[in-house]
Motif scaffolding. Sequence first.
Motif, PDB file in Angstrom:
ATOM      1  N   MET A   1      50.527  34.598  35.983  1.00  0.00           N
ATOM      2  CA  MET A   1      51.313  35.054  37.113  1.00  0.00           C
ATOM      3  C   MET A   1      50.397  35.689  38.141  1.00  0.00           C
ATOM      4  N   ASP A   2      50.670  35.473  39.388  1.00  0.00           N
ATOM      5  CA  ASP A   2      49.834  35.975  40.470  1.00  0.00           C
ATOM      6  C   ASP A   2      50.444  37.251  41.028  1.00  0.00           C
ATOM      7  N   LEU A   3      49.979  38.387  40.507  1.00  0.00           N
ATOM      8  CA  LEU A   3      50.508  39.672  40.955  1.00  0.00           C
ATOM      9  C   LEU A   3      49.629  40.192  42.077  1.00  0.00           C
ATOM     10  N   GLY A   4      49.999  39.922  43.312  1.00  0.00           N
ATOM     11  CA  GLY A   4      49.251  40.409  44.451  1.00  0.00           C
ATOM     12  C   GLY A   4      49.398  41.901  44.614  1.00  0.00           C
ATOM     13  N   PRO A   5      48.698  42.496  45.565  1.00  0.00           N
ATOM     14  CA  PRO A   5      48.712  43.956  45.704  1.00  0.00           C
ATOM     15  C   PRO A   5      50.058  44.528  46.079  1.00  0.00           C
ATOM     16  N   LEU A 105      56.723  28.233  42.208  1.00  0.00           N
ATOM     17  CA  LEU A 105      57.066  29.557  41.691  1.00  0.00           C
ATOM     18  C   LEU A 105      56.248  30.638  42.383  1.00  0.00           C
ATOM     19  N   ASP A 106      56.885  31.790  42.576  1.00  0.00           N
ATOM     20  CA  ASP A 106      56.141  32.974  43.003  1.00  0.00           C
ATOM     21  C   ASP A 106      55.513  33.673  41.802  1.00  0.00           C
ATOM     22  N   TYR A 107      56.235  33.668  40.677  1.00  0.00           N
ATOM     23  CA  TYR A 107      55.743  34.295  39.458  1.00  0.00           C
ATOM     24  C   TYR A 107      56.120  33.451  38.257  1.00  0.00           C
ATOM     25  N   LEU A 108      55.197  33.369  37.297  1.00  0.00           N
ATOM     26  CA  LEU A 108      55.516  32.832  35.980  1.00  0.00           C
ATOM     27  C   LEU A 108      55.270  33.950  34.977  1.00  0.00           C
ATOM     28  N   LEU A 109      56.355  34.438  34.373  1.00  0.00           N
ATOM     29  CA  LEU A 109      56.272  35.486  33.362  1.00  0.00           C
ATOM     30  C   LEU A 109      56.354  34.832  31.990  1.00  0.00           C
ATOM     31  N   VAL A 110      55.442  35.207  31.105  1.00  0.00           N
ATOM     32  CA  VAL A 110      55.400  34.623  29.767  1.00  0.00           C
ATOM     33  C   VAL A 110      55.645  35.727  28.748  1.00  0.00           C
ATOM     34  N   ASP A 111      56.712  35.574  27.971  1.00  0.00           N
ATOM     35  CA  ASP A 111      57.039  36.538  26.920  1.00  0.00           C
ATOM     36  C   ASP A 111      56.450  36.031  25.620  1.00  0.00           C
ATOM     37  N   ALA A 129      41.788  28.074  32.951  1.00  0.00           N
ATOM     38  CA  ALA A 129      41.127  27.577  34.158  1.00  0.00           C
ATOM     39  C   ALA A 129      41.960  27.779  35.409  1.00  0.00           C
ATOM     40  N   THR A 130      43.254  28.070  35.250  1.00  0.00           N
ATOM     41  CA  THR A 130      44.134  28.173  36.418  1.00  0.00           C
ATOM     42  C   THR A 130      44.388  29.616  36.836  1.00  0.00           C
ATOM     43  N   LEU A 131      43.930  30.586  36.043  1.00  0.00           N
ATOM     44  CA  LEU A 131      44.241  31.978  36.333  1.00  0.00           C
ATOM     45  C   LEU A 131      43.449  32.470  37.531  1.00  0.00           C
ATOM     46  N   GLY A 132      44.136  33.154  38.439  1.00  0.00           N
ATOM     47  CA  GLY A 132      43.497  33.701  39.628  1.00  0.00           C
ATOM     48  C   GLY A 132      43.120  35.157  39.439  1.00  0.00           C
ATOM     49  N   PRO A 133      42.580  35.783  40.470  1.00  0.00           N
ATOM     50  CA  PRO A 133      42.102  37.162  40.347  1.00  0.00           C
ATOM     51  C   PRO A 133      43.206  38.186  40.110  1.00  0.00           C
ATOM     52  N   HIS A 134      44.462  37.837  40.431  1.00  0.00           N
ATOM     53  CA  HIS A 134      45.568  38.777  40.228  1.00  0.00           C
ATOM     54  C   HIS A 134      46.401  38.440  38.995  1.00  0.00           C
ATOM     55  N   ASP A 135      45.974  37.448  38.222  1.00  0.00           N
ATOM     56  CA  ASP A 135      46.717  37.053  37.030  1.00  0.00           C
ATOM     57  C   ASP A 135      46.250  37.850  35.825  1.00  0.00           C
ATOM     58  N   GLY A 136      47.100  37.954  34.821  1.00  0.00           N
ATOM     59  CA  GLY A 136      46.675  38.651  33.616  1.00  0.00           C
ATOM     60  C   GLY A 136      47.827  39.015  32.718  1.00  0.00           C
ATOM     61  N   ALA A 137      47.541  39.938  31.798  1.00  0.00           N
ATOM     62  CA  ALA A 137      48.497  40.338  30.767  1.00  0.00           C
ATOM     63  C   ALA A 137      48.979  41.758  31.005  1.00  0.00           C
ATOM     64  N   ILE A 138      50.271  41.963  30.768  1.00  0.00           N
ATOM     65  CA  ILE A 138      50.839  43.307  30.693  1.00  0.00           C
ATOM     66  C   ILE A 138      51.093  43.594  29.219  1.00  0.00           C
ATOM     67  N   LEU A 163      40.625  37.737  29.417  1.00  0.00           N
ATOM     68  CA  LEU A 163      41.934  37.775  30.057  1.00  0.00           C
ATOM     69  C   LEU A 163      42.134  39.162  30.646  1.00  0.00           C
ATOM     70  N   ARG A 164      42.306  39.220  31.942  1.00  0.00           N
ATOM     71  CA  ARG A 164      42.447  40.507  32.611  1.00  0.00           C
ATOM     72  C   ARG A 164      43.704  41.229  32.137  1.00  0.00           C
ATOM     73  N   VAL A 165      43.597  42.526  31.885  1.00  0.00           N
ATOM     74  CA  VAL A 165      44.748  43.350  31.536  1.00  0.00           C
ATOM     75  C   VAL A 165      45.240  44.035  32.807  1.00  0.00           C
ATOM     76  N   LEU A 166      46.419  43.654  33.260  1.00  0.00           N
ATOM     77  CA  LEU A 166      46.992  44.254  34.469  1.00  0.00           C
ATOM     78  C   LEU A 166      47.397  45.697  34.228  1.00  0.00           C
ATOM     79  N   GLY A 167      47.738  46.015  32.985  1.00  0.00           N
ATOM     80  CA  GLY A 167      48.097  47.387  32.670  1.00  0.00           C
ATOM     81  C   GLY A 167      48.839  47.484  31.357  1.00  0.00           C
TER      82      GLY A 167
END
Length: 251
Positions: A1-5, A105-111, A129-138, A163-167
């Motif tokens: 998911m692309d979580l922009g600022p 899609l604006d967001y793809l949330l994966v449970d 390979a498709t994850l952008g700089p704002h993508d990651g895991a919560i 895998l980036r941890v968003l928080g």
Amino acid sequence: MDLGPDWPAALGQGLRVGLLDIDICGPSIPHMLGLMGQSIHQSASGWAPVYVSQEGLRPDDDDVELGVMSIGFMLPDKDRAVIWRGPRKNGLIKQFLTDVEWGELDYLLVDTPPGTSDEHISLVQLLGATLGPHDGAIVVSTPQEVALLDVRKELSFCAKTQLRVLGVVENMSGLAVPLRSLTLRDADGADATGPALALLAERCPELLELSAHVDVFPAARGGAEAMAASFGVPFLGRVPIEPALTRACEA
């Protein structure tokens, strides 16, 4: 998911959201969203998600568009167990990511289910390979140490797979209940709510405006916030146990 600022302020403003449930053995999303009994539709370009609307089809208006994909839509009955080994799980997750016509899609949330097993490895490999700089895991955890022991492994998994941890979110962080809505019992277990509240209303009515708070899962070592700090990842906040939300999910 692309979580922009600016993503928190943007939520709920006509967004197109996909919710992918890859908890293969315990799919609960269809029940929680009132979609039990719906089935996946086949289109020329692949599977069509089930939408949170009256008919389960894509809405025509500008409201938030939420499309859902889950193995729960494929089971012949809701109590049927999914007894699959890893390769079959991996194959279905790949189909969910490649054969579903999500549209733009604006967001793809994966449970995902708890753990660091097949579902998580497949997800990282297929989306890496498709994850952008704002993508990651919560990462979500309850506050007590026996839960954090497992969640630390999730954070280690994210670090090892890059895998980036968003928080981190601390869920079930205490229970706050308005005093007026409590059920009070005497020493024998009998309901004493009515007389007790009447006595409070007579002698100290301001107490009825208070809430009772209890740490159902005590955070003996600082809880999820301390864990996030030790891993150098953002702590996003606490979500209390909310009985009204539980009743909504059940309904």
